[in-house]
Structures are given as structure tokens and as C-alpha cells.
Design an enzyme around this catalytic site. Structure first.
Site: not given
Ligand code: TAP
Length: 462
Positions: A164, A217-219, A222, A239, A273, A366
Site C-alpha cells: 500500500k 512512516g511517522s512514529t 507506527g 521504520e 527520516c 521531527e
Molecule cells: P504517515 O502519515 O505515517 O504515513 C505513512 C503510510 O502509512 C502511508 O501510506 C499512509 O497512508 C499510511 N497510514 C496512515 N495512517 C494509517 C493507519 N491508521 N493505518 C495504516 N496505515 C496508515 O507518514 P508520512 O507522512 O507518509 O511519512 C513521513 C514519516 O515517515 C516521517 O516521520 C519520516 O521520518 C518517516 N519515514 C521513516 C523512514 C525510515 S526508513 N525510518 C523512511 C521514510 C519516512 P496514506 O498517507 O496514503 O493515507
């Protein structure tokens, strides 16, 4: 690419936006829970055959997927650049990494061996068994690269996959599904479902036929996923976020450290990240370092992602830009700022701040945008203490010409991925992941395979 642009929405749809122009690239139907169920059913049905494909044949298929990605690299990179707003040079590098990740894990199926352990009265044998259906939930900042870090080892180990992608950036994942099929991957082995996290993501986390979730994704999300997955005792790799320190000692090559610092925090517009968003500088060289850093920031080329000379693109959405801007509050002083286009597009100039108070949000949280926070320190112990004063523990850098100090500090830092005299974190052949609230489990390198296999122990009485 068979991307249709300007397609009228049918029912619920995902509107995919170019963040550099604010134009709609395309509209896609948004998957619902029933689509997630269908994808899991396909993956479950194909697991029975995929797990028994001879290791050498599985390796050949993964190699072919990597080669197919390489063959389409220019198109995929342009699509990623347009959808995520990242400079085309960076996007080409990321797609190259996707191809190389498949090639790397193509070496794994034939090396996934167990142990024989003689015991009284017999012998034990261990097997690294595939888990079944693995669901990957990925973010928008490195859409296809991060997807490949899960897809390739999961498939190599004999699992089938449902991916997804983030709804903001689903396009290259959908292309990868088509590319993998064309490369010969059997139907149902790798499935992409583009829909909302709170709908499709949660369905995958709850699904009784999903054995493992890898979430990037976000903590905050997560933690929710981890709690939810516990209901069915799913295996979970997380992650998550970071607030990494870039520690510059007075005995460092200051020019090198300052030249490398901007890309370490402003790369991918800070939406990284492992961004080194806290720059810790030994007090005696603070002024010199800030002068060098300011010059570097002022010369950063921010603009059209399709221009090969561009170093930084826009932020992903207007909402995200507002969130990033909120960190420039009364608790911070701007000490250096680059330039950015006026708009349209979600632009934000690279910015360096110093905190006015120990409680400044820019120090603790962050930001996930192009704001670097510079902090002074006195001596090694204080550097370590400031660097570890965070809920996160993803990555970090140490700049010093003293080798013993470099190793001492690296051992003392609570972070999963560190570099000395470099800001590089991610290499396909080495493990990547975080301590503390930056996650559990590791991506990449040989260790990632442990997170896509179950260890089975068989005793034979002799
Ligand atoms: P999130 O808002 O956490 O979204 C990540 C993924 O999770 C998206 O596909 C999102 O779907 C999905 N998601 C959202 N709510 C969910 C739920 N209740 N149940 C299951 N899935 C859900 O993060 P983001 O804003 O995309 O990314 C930024 C964050 O990712 C930052 O904190 C960054 O540090 C972290 N990140 C970490 C790493 C590693 S390797 N540690 C790498 C990259 C990013 P939709 O958005 O499609 O609704």
C-alpha cells in the site's frame, strides 16, 4: 508509462498532484477494504506456489525485475520526480537503487540456509521459512526506493506481497506492479493497492491472512499500527521518524563538514527520516562553521525538479509546508536562509536556525522539512548527551580527525545507522534502521532477510 492524465474521478478517487506546479497529474480510483481483501486473497493463493519455486528460479525472476526497472529507469524517475517534487538527479539515483536492490536480493534465495546442531540422541536442523503474505505500508518521501527495500527481500525469502503506497505518491508503485508482471513475476505474487491508510492500511493490519506488516512512516502512525497488529500477533517491522545529530568537533575538517551539511538536512527538501536536522558544533569553531554553512545554504539551487541542476524541490503539500513553517516561532532565530521560487508550488527556502530556549520545538520534534537547527556544545560528553536527548535514534554523523574519538562517540550514540566524516546512511548491502522510537527491525543488507523469515527448528532422533 501508461499514465492517463486528467481522468474524471469515479466514486472515491485519489487526486495525484505535482507539488512543484500544484497541477493534477492524474486521478485514480481509491481502493477500499474489499480491494485490500482481494489483494490479500491473490497473494495468499499465489504463496502456495511461490514458496516452492526453486531458489535459483526465484533469483532469476528477481534479477529480471531489477533489469526491467533499469530499462524503464528514465520514465520511472521522471514520474517519481513529478509526483514527489524531487530533483530529477535524485530520482534517477533512487530508481537506480530500486533496480540494484532487486539485483542484491536476487542473491539471497540460494543462500537462505539453516544450521545443523548435533544434540544428544539426534540432530536439530533449522530452516528459514517464508512467513506467507507480507503487507508493506510505505510513505511519500522516497516512494519506490522504500517500497523496494521491503518487496525485494520479502519475495526473495519466498513470501508474497501486498504493497500500500502513500496516496500522495502511488504512481511508481503501480508502475512497478506492471513492470514486475512484464518481467515474468507470476500473477498475485506482488500486488499494489492504492488507497487511504486509515482504510486500506488498517484493513491490511487487521487481516487474518496477513502474516507480517512492514510499516515505514511517522512514529505516531507506527505506534497505532503496532498496537493494532498485536491483536493478531503479527510480525511487525517499523521504520519511523528521526531527529538525527550531525556532530562537528573542533578537530574536524571544517570545510568538508560544512560543505556536506546542507545536503544532509535539505536533501529531499528535508523530508528525509535520516535528515541530520540537529547540527551540533563544538563552541570554539561555531562562528567559522556558521559562516561556511551560510555560504553553502545561500548557494543552494531550489526550483524546477526537472532541471538537472536543481538541488532541492518543493515540499509535498501546502498543509505540510504550513506545518514546517510553524517551527519558525519565537523560540528560534533564523541565522541563514536560501531562496525558493514564489509559487505556484509548495516551496520553502532552506533555513538554518538557532534555538532561543531549551524547549524550542525545532530542537525536539521531527520537522521533516528544510530547517536545520544548530546547537553549540563543549566537549565530547556534552555532544553525546545532547545527541541522545531525543525519543528518536535513527542515524547521525560524527566529524573528527581523531579516529579513537570517532569510534568512542559512535559507540555511545543511541542510533542505528551512523557515519564518520560522511553523512551517508543508506547502502543496499548494510543494515538500516533505528533505536528507540525510530523503529524496530532492520531494512537492507543480509539482516533484513531475518525479518521476512520464520526460524523453524526440526529435531530428528537418531
Ligand atoms: P504517515 O502519515 O505515517 O504515513 C505513512 C503510510 O502509512 C502511508 O501510506 C499512509 O497512508 C499510511 N497510514 C496512515 N495512517 C494509517 C493507519 N491508521 N493505518 C495504516 N496505515 C496508515 O507518514 P508520512 O507522512 O507518509 O511519512 C513521513 C514519516 O515517515 C516521517 O516521520 C519520516 O521520518 C518517516 N519515514 C521513516 C523512514 C525510515 S526508513 N525510518 C523512511 C521514510 C519516512 P496514506 O498517507 O496514503 O493515507
Amino acid at each position: 508509462m501508461r499514465l492517463e492524465t486528467g481522468v474524471a474521478p469515479v466514486g472515491d478517487s485519489i487526486e495525484v498532484i505535482d507539488p512543484a506546479t500544484e497541477q493534477v497529474i492524474t486521478r485514480l480510483p481509491s481502493a477500499g477494504p474489499e480491494d485490500a481483501d482481494r489483494a490479500v486473497a491473490r497473494a495468499k493463493a499465489s504463496f502456495k506456489t511461490w514458496r516452492d519455486v526453486a531458489a535459483g528460479d526465484r533469483a532469476t525472476l528477481l534479477r529480471r525485475v531489477g533489469a526491467a526497472v533499469e530499462a524503464h529507469a528514465t520514465d520511472l524517475a521522471r514520474l517519481e520526480s513529478r509526483n514527489a517534487g524531487k530533483p530529477i538527479g535524485d530520482a534517477l539515483g533512487e530508481i537506480g537503487m530500486v533496480a540494484a536492490t532487486f539485483a542484491y536480493y536476487a542473491g539471497a534465495p540460494e543462500r537462505l540456509t539453516g544450521k545443523t546442531i548435533p544434540v544428544p540422541g539426534g540432530v536439530n536442523m533449522t530452516f528459514k521459512e517464508p512467513m506467507g503474505v507480507v503487507a508493506l505500508i510505505t510513505p511519500w518521501n522516497f516512494p519506490l526506493a522504500i517500497a523496494s527495500w521491503g518487496v525485494a527481500p520479502a519475495l526473495a525469502a519466498g513470501n508474497t506481497v501486498v504493497l500500500k503506497p502513500a496516496q500522495l505518491t502511488p504512481l511508481t508503485a503501480l508502475e512497478l506492479e506492471r513492470t514486475a508482471l512484464e518481467a515474468g513475476l507470476p500473477e498475485g505474487v506482488f500486488n499494489v493497492v492504492a488507497g487511504q491508510g486509515s482504510v486500506v492500511g488498517e484493513r491490511l493490519v487487521d487481516h487474518p491472512d496477513v502474516a507480517k506488516i512492514t510499516f515505514t512512516g511517522s512514529t505516531a502512525v507506527g505506534k497505532r499500527i503496532s498496537a493494532r497488529a498485536a491483536r493478531t500477533v503479527k510480525r511487525v517491522t517499523l521504520e519511523l521518524g528521526g531527529k538525527s545529530a550531525n556532530i562537528v568537533f573542533a578537530d574536524a575538517d571544517l570545510e568538508r563538514a560544512a560543505a556536506a551539511a546542507p545536503s544532509a538536512v535539505f536533501g529531499n527538501a528535508g523530508q528525509d527520516c535520516c535528515a541530520r536536522s540537529r547540527i551540533l558544533v563544538e563552541r570554539s569553531v561555531m562562528d567559522d562553521f556558521l559562516d561556511l554553512l551560510s555560504t553553502g545554504v545561500a548557494s543552494m539551487r531550489v526550483g524546477d525538479p526537472m532541471d538537472e541542476t536543481t538541488e532541492m524541490g518543493p515540499l509535498i503539500t501546502a498543509e505540510h509546508r504550513s506545518k514546517v513553517a510553524s517551527f519558525l516561532d519565537d523560540d528560534t532565530t533564523v541565522v541563514a536562509r536560501g531562496t525558493a521560487p514564489e509559487g505556484p508550488g509548495f516551496w520553502f527556502a532552506p533555513t538554518v536556525v538557532t534555538p532561543n530556549s531549551p524547549g524550542a520545538r525545532a530542537v525536539a520534534e521531527e520537522i521533516f522539512g528544510p530547517i536545520a537547527c544548530v546547537l553549540p556544545f563543549d566537549g565530547e560528553d556534552e555532544a553525546i548527551s545532547i545527541a541522545n536527548d531525543t525519543i528518536y535514534g535513527l542515524s547521525g554523523s560524527i566529524w573528527t580527525e581523531n579516529g579513537a574519538r570517532a569510534l568512542r562517540v559512535a559507540r555511545a550514540l543511541e542510533a542505528g545507522t551512523l557515519s564518520v566524516n560522511s553523512n551517508w546512511s543508506v547502502r543496499i548491502a548494510t543494515p538500516y534502521g533505528g533505536f528507540k522510537q525510530s523503529g524496530t527491525g532492520r531494512a537492507l543488507g543480509p539482516d533484513a532477510l531475518d525479518y521476512y523469515t520464520e526460524l523453524k527448528n526440526v529435531y530428528i532422533a537418531t
